[in-house]
Structures are given as structure tokens and as C-alpha cells.
Design a protein around this motif. Structure first.
Motif, PDB file in Angstrom:
ATOM      1  N   ILE A  67      21.929  41.024  -9.636  1.00  0.00           N
ATOM      2  CA  ILE A  67      23.293  40.494  -9.639  1.00  0.00           C
ATOM      3  C   ILE A  67      23.948  40.634 -11.001  1.00  0.00           C
ATOM      4  CG2 ILE A  67      22.962  38.887  -7.732  1.00  0.00           C
ATOM      5  CD1 ILE A  67      22.476  36.689  -9.795  1.00  0.00           C
ATOM      6  N   ALA A  68      23.190  41.005 -12.019  1.00  0.00           N
ATOM      7  CA  ALA A  68      23.763  41.206 -13.357  1.00  0.00           C
ATOM      8  C   ALA A  68      22.740  41.908 -14.232  1.00  0.00           C
ATOM      9  CB  ALA A  68      24.179  39.878 -13.986  1.00  0.00           C
ATOM     10  N   ALA A 130      31.974  36.422 -13.841  1.00  0.00           N
ATOM     11  CA  ALA A 130      32.785  37.461 -13.219  1.00  0.00           C
ATOM     12  C   ALA A 130      31.914  38.624 -12.769  1.00  0.00           C
ATOM     13  CB  ALA A 130      33.854  37.942 -14.201  1.00  0.00           C
ATOM     14  N   GLN A 131      30.921  38.982 -13.569  1.00  0.00           N
ATOM     15  CA  GLN A 131      30.023  40.077 -13.218  1.00  0.00           C
ATOM     16  C   GLN A 131      29.243  39.754 -11.949  1.00  0.00           C
ATOM     17  OE1 GLN A 131      26.814  40.891 -15.974  1.00  0.00           O
ATOM     18  NE2 GLN A 131      26.624  43.005 -15.294  1.00  0.00           N
ATOM     19  N   MET A 132      28.763  38.535 -11.842  1.00  0.00           N
ATOM     20  CA  MET A 132      28.011  38.133 -10.655  1.00  0.00           C
ATOM     21  C   MET A 132      28.895  38.128  -9.414  1.00  0.00           C
ATOM     22  SD  MET A 132      25.525  35.109 -12.081  1.00  0.00           S
ATOM     23  CE  MET A 132      24.097  35.495 -13.092  1.00  0.00           C
ATOM     24  N   ALA A 136      28.392  40.551  -6.080  1.00  0.00           N
ATOM     25  CA  ALA A 136      28.275  40.048  -4.709  1.00  0.00           C
ATOM     26  C   ALA A 136      29.219  40.809  -3.780  1.00  0.00           C
ATOM     27  CB  ALA A 136      28.576  38.553  -4.674  1.00  0.00           C
ATOM     28  N   ALA A 137      30.460  41.016  -4.222  1.00  0.00           N
ATOM     29  CA  ALA A 137      31.422  41.744  -3.400  1.00  0.00           C
ATOM     30  C   ALA A 137      31.028  43.212  -3.267  1.00  0.00           C
ATOM     31  CB  ALA A 137      32.821  41.625  -4.004  1.00  0.00           C
ATOM     32  N   CYS A 138      30.518  43.784  -4.362  1.00  0.00           N
ATOM     33  CA  CYS A 138      30.102  45.188  -4.359  1.00  0.00           C
ATOM     34  C   CYS A 138      28.972  45.410  -3.362  1.00  0.00           C
ATOM     35  CB  CYS A 138      29.673  45.585  -5.771  1.00  0.00           C
ATOM     36  SG  CYS A 138      29.348  47.343  -6.012  1.00  0.00           S
ATOM     37  N   LEU A 139      28.020  44.493  -3.353  1.00  0.00           N
ATOM     38  CA  LEU A 139      26.886  44.575  -2.441  1.00  0.00           C
ATOM     39  C   LEU A 139      27.348  44.575  -0.989  1.00  0.00           C
ATOM     40  CD1 LEU A 139      23.778  44.425  -1.973  1.00  0.00           C
ATOM     41  CD2 LEU A 139      24.021  41.935  -2.036  1.00  0.00           C
ATOM     42  N   ARG A 140      28.376  43.817  -0.697  1.00  0.00           N
ATOM     43  CA  ARG A 140      28.845  43.663   0.687  1.00  0.00           C
ATOM     44  C   ARG A 140      29.750  44.810   1.130  1.00  0.00           C
ATOM     45  NH1 ARG A 140      30.579  44.015   4.895  1.00  0.00           N
ATOM     46  NH2 ARG A 140      31.202  42.439   6.432  1.00  0.00           N
ATOM     47  N   CYS A 215      32.219  52.969  -8.046  1.00  0.00           N
ATOM     48  CA  CYS A 215      33.222  52.090  -7.448  1.00  0.00           C
ATOM     49  C   CYS A 215      34.031  51.414  -8.559  1.00  0.00           C
ATOM     50  CB  CYS A 215      32.556  51.044  -6.562  1.00  0.00           C
ATOM     51  SG  CYS A 215      31.348  50.002  -7.391  1.00  0.00           S
ATOM     52  N   GLY A 216      35.164  50.841  -8.206  1.00  0.00           N
ATOM     53  CA  GLY A 216      36.041  50.226  -9.189  1.00  0.00           C
ATOM     54  C   GLY A 216      35.459  49.015  -9.884  1.00  0.00           C
ATOM     55  N   CYS A 217      34.340  48.513  -9.387  1.00  0.00           N
ATOM     56  CA  CYS A 217      33.707  47.338 -10.000  1.00  0.00           C
ATOM     57  C   CYS A 217      33.292  47.612 -11.437  1.00  0.00           C
ATOM     58  CB  CYS A 217      32.490  46.913  -9.187  1.00  0.00           C
ATOM     59  SG  CYS A 217      32.862  46.468  -7.479  1.00  0.00           S
ATOM     60  N   TYR A 218      32.883  48.855 -11.696  1.00  0.00           N
ATOM     61  CA  TYR A 218      32.422  49.181 -13.047  1.00  0.00           C
ATOM     62  C   TYR A 218      33.554  49.028 -14.055  1.00  0.00           C
ATOM     63  CZ  TYR A 218      30.803  51.772 -17.085  1.00  0.00           C
ATOM     64  OH  TYR A 218      30.478  52.133 -18.372  1.00  0.00           O
ATOM     65  N   ALA A 219      34.698  49.615 -13.781  1.00  0.00           N
ATOM     66  CA  ALA A 219      35.840  49.522 -14.690  1.00  0.00           C
ATOM     67  C   ALA A 219      36.325  48.084 -14.816  1.00  0.00           C
ATOM     68  CB  ALA A 219      36.974  50.424 -14.207  1.00  0.00           C
ATOM     69  N   ALA A 220      36.306  47.329 -13.719  1.00  0.00           N
ATOM     70  CA  ALA A 220      36.767  45.941 -13.741  1.00  0.00           C
ATOM     71  C   ALA A 220      35.900  45.087 -14.663  1.00  0.00           C
ATOM     72  CB  ALA A 220      36.753  45.374 -12.328  1.00  0.00           C
ATOM     73  N   GLU A 221      34.588  45.312 -14.627  1.00  0.00           N
ATOM     74  CA  GLU A 221      33.686  44.546 -15.489  1.00  0.00           C
ATOM     75  C   GLU A 221      33.903  44.883 -16.961  1.00  0.00           C
ATOM     76  OE1 GLU A 221      29.840  45.471 -13.988  1.00  0.00           O
ATOM     77  OE2 GLU A 221      29.985  44.043 -12.331  1.00  0.00           O
ATOM     78  N   ARG A 222      34.097  46.147 -17.248  1.00  0.00           N
ATOM     79  CA  ARG A 222      34.329  46.554 -18.637  1.00  0.00           C
ATOM     80  C   ARG A 222      35.637  45.954 -19.174  1.00  0.00           C
ATOM     81  NH1 ARG A 222      31.597  50.916 -20.959  1.00  0.00           N
ATOM     82  NH2 ARG A 222      33.516  51.590 -22.024  1.00  0.00           N
ATOM     83  N   GLU A 223      36.643  45.921 -18.328  1.00  0.00           N
ATOM     84  CA  GLU A 223      37.929  45.354 -18.749  1.00  0.00           C
ATOM     85  C   GLU A 223      37.819  43.859 -18.994  1.00  0.00           C
ATOM     86  OE1 GLU A 223      40.565  46.478 -15.637  1.00  0.00           O
ATOM     87  OE2 GLU A 223      40.560  48.612 -16.166  1.00  0.00           O
ATOM     88  N   ALA A 224      37.050  43.164 -18.159  1.00  0.00           N
ATOM     89  CA  ALA A 224      36.873  41.722 -18.328  1.00  0.00           C
ATOM     90  C   ALA A 224      36.157  41.419 -19.644  1.00  0.00           C
ATOM     91  CB  ALA A 224      36.094  41.147 -17.147  1.00  0.00           C
ATOM     92  N   TYR A 225      35.161  42.222 -19.959  1.00  0.00           N
ATOM     93  CA  TYR A 225      34.411  42.033 -21.204  1.00  0.00           C
ATOM     94  C   TYR A 225      35.308  42.319 -22.411  1.00  0.00           C
ATOM     95  CZ  TYR A 225      30.568  42.281 -24.562  1.00  0.00           C
ATOM     96  OH  TYR A 225      29.745  42.050 -25.645  1.00  0.00           O
ATOM     97  N   ALA A 226      36.034  43.430 -22.349  1.00  0.00           N
ATOM     98  CA  ALA A 226      36.877  43.828 -23.474  1.00  0.00           C
ATOM     99  C   ALA A 226      37.975  42.809 -23.743  1.00  0.00           C
ATOM    100  CB  ALA A 226      37.486  45.199 -23.204  1.00  0.00           C
ATOM    101  N   ALA A 227      38.475  42.176 -22.697  1.00  0.00           N
ATOM    102  CA  ALA A 227      39.580  41.220 -22.854  1.00  0.00           C
ATOM    103  C   ALA A 227      39.169  39.986 -23.656  1.00  0.00           C
ATOM    104  CB  ALA A 227      40.091  40.792 -21.480  1.00  0.00           C
TER     105      ALA A 227
END
Length: 230
Positions: A67-68, A130-132, A136-140, A215-227
Motif C-alpha cells: 500500500i506504500a 494520500a499515497q495509501m 487502494a483506488a489503484c488496486l481496485r 497510471c495517473g496515480c504515479y504523477a498524482a503522488e509525486r505532485e502531492a509530495y512536491a507540494a
């Protein structure tokens, strides 16, 4: 080669960074080493310098699903910020390397005396949550191929190398799918010239192409971290 640093520690002012270093010890983490288990007390927190750690959710006696991940961008044991001393996940060392280790008591003491460290840990806790949620959504909802591309990019980010050792069996366990599914997805990535894979040794050949395949999850996680943490 430059000094290997943990990003969260690097964010601290020099004086507070020195204080933290003084109560940490540098250790080497080995593949397959278990650092914490659900329901058991957290005795230490870890700031990876080179190693990467998989966080697994265990359900009904299963081997779990990832999950992370934690590498030098983060730390293991962030729930200590909330005063929680029990682990909720199974933490398994994925890739070997150095890490800073600090006792739970020493970390709580540093948090009490360092507003800057506390703020960084709070921000990282939000990023981890946020990563977790994303995982979860990515898995589903996402197919194996894009999920595999995301997972390989996450590994590369934390190992800081184009080549690393990983087996189809391990990837299948982490993604919660059958080995055959990983084999099919990895073969497609290889035919596209994005990766090379032979006997457990994987090399990322086309980083940009692999990001496009993920999938878009990768970019979303990087953006959350960078912010919050860059």
C-alpha cells in the motif's frame, strides 16, 4: 559520488539536523528484513539513506498487498507524530542499503523540541495517507500493466538507479495479482522498449515512456509530495 541523504532530514536547519544525527545510528537494512508488524509496538523509526521499504496490509492471514513504499524521500514510523506506538502495517525491506535508525523515545523527544521537524513529519504523514488512499483506488480500478509501470517507477525513484533486482513473484505479491499477470505485463513493457528484464535483473531503458505507460496515480503522488516537501 555525493553524500547520500534522507530528504526529510535534509530539510531541517543545520543545527536541528545535527541534533537529530546525534541521536541516530547508521545501520544497514537487508532484503526481506521485517521492521515492524501490525499490532506490535514500534521500537524504532527509520530514515532510509539507500534502502527501500515496502509497507504491506495483511488481511485474513494473507501475504499482504503493498500500500506504500518508503525510501530516502521519507521515513518509517511516522505515526509516532500522533503519539501512536503500535504499527498498523507489515514493513518489509525491499532493497538493501543504509538507513538512520532512532528509538521511538528519542524521536518523540526531538519532536517535542523541534517545531520544524514536527511540521515536516506532519506534512509527510499527510503525503503517506494520500499515497495509501491512491494505492487502494489503484488496486481496485487500474489494469495490471499501468500499475506495474507505476510500481517500477516508484522503485527506481527510491533506489536511485536504472537497474535493480526484482522477481516476477515479488511483484505479483506486492500488486496482489497472479504471477502470470506480471509476466504478461512485463513482457509488453519489454517489447515496447521501456524495460529490459533477465533473470530477476530489471533495467529501465526509457523513463519517459514508462511514465507515459503508468497510471495517473504515479504523477498524482509525486505532485502531492512536491507540494508539501520540496
Amino acid at each position: 559520488m555525493g553524500t547520500v541523504e534522507n530528504h526529510l532530514v535534509k530539510l531541517l536547519p543545520r543545527r536541528e539536523r545535527s541534533r537529530l544525527f546525534a541521536v541516530c545510528e547508521t545501520i544497514r537494512l537487508e532484503p526481506g528484513e521485517v521492521l515492524c508488524e501490525p499490532g506490535k509496538a514500534i521500537t524504532h523509526a527509520y530514515f532510509p539513506l539507500e534502502a527501500s521499504i515496502s509497507l504491506l496490509a495483511l488481511i485474513d492471514g494473507s501475504q499482504g498487498v503493498e500500500i506504500a513504499m518508503v525510501g530516502r524521500e521519507g521515513m518509517l514510523g511516522v505515526q509516532l507524530v500522533l503519539g501512536v506506538t503500535a504499527a498498523s502495517v507489515h514493513a518489509l525491506v525491499q532493497s538493501p542499503g543504509a538507513a538512520l535508525r532512532i528509538t521511538a523515545a528519542a524521536l518523540r523527544n526531538e519532536l517535542a523540541h523541534s517545531p520544524v521537524l514536527l511540521r515536516s513529519m506532519n506534512h509527510y504523514l499527510y503525503v503517506r495517507m494520500a499515497q495509501m488512499a491512491t494505492s487502494a483506488a489503484c488496486l481496485r480500478f487500474h489494469l495490471i500493466g499501468p500499475r506495474l509501470a507505476r510500481r517500477l517507477l516508484m522503485s527506481q525513484d527510491r533506489i536511485h538507479a536504472d537497474s535493480f533486482h526484482v522477481t516476477h513473484e515479488f511483484l505479483a505479491a506486492m500488486l496482489g495479482v497472479r504471477r502470470e499477470g506480471i509476466t504478461t505485463a512485463a513482457s509488453a513493457l519489454q517489447r515496447s522498449g521501456l524495460i529490459a528484464y533477465r533473470r530477476g535483473n530489471l533495467t529501465v531503458l526509457d523513463r519517459q515512456g514508462l511514465e507515459a505507460a503508468a497510471c495517473g496515480c504515479y504523477a498524482a503522488e509525486r505532485e502531492a509530495y512536491a507540494a508539501l516537501l520540496c
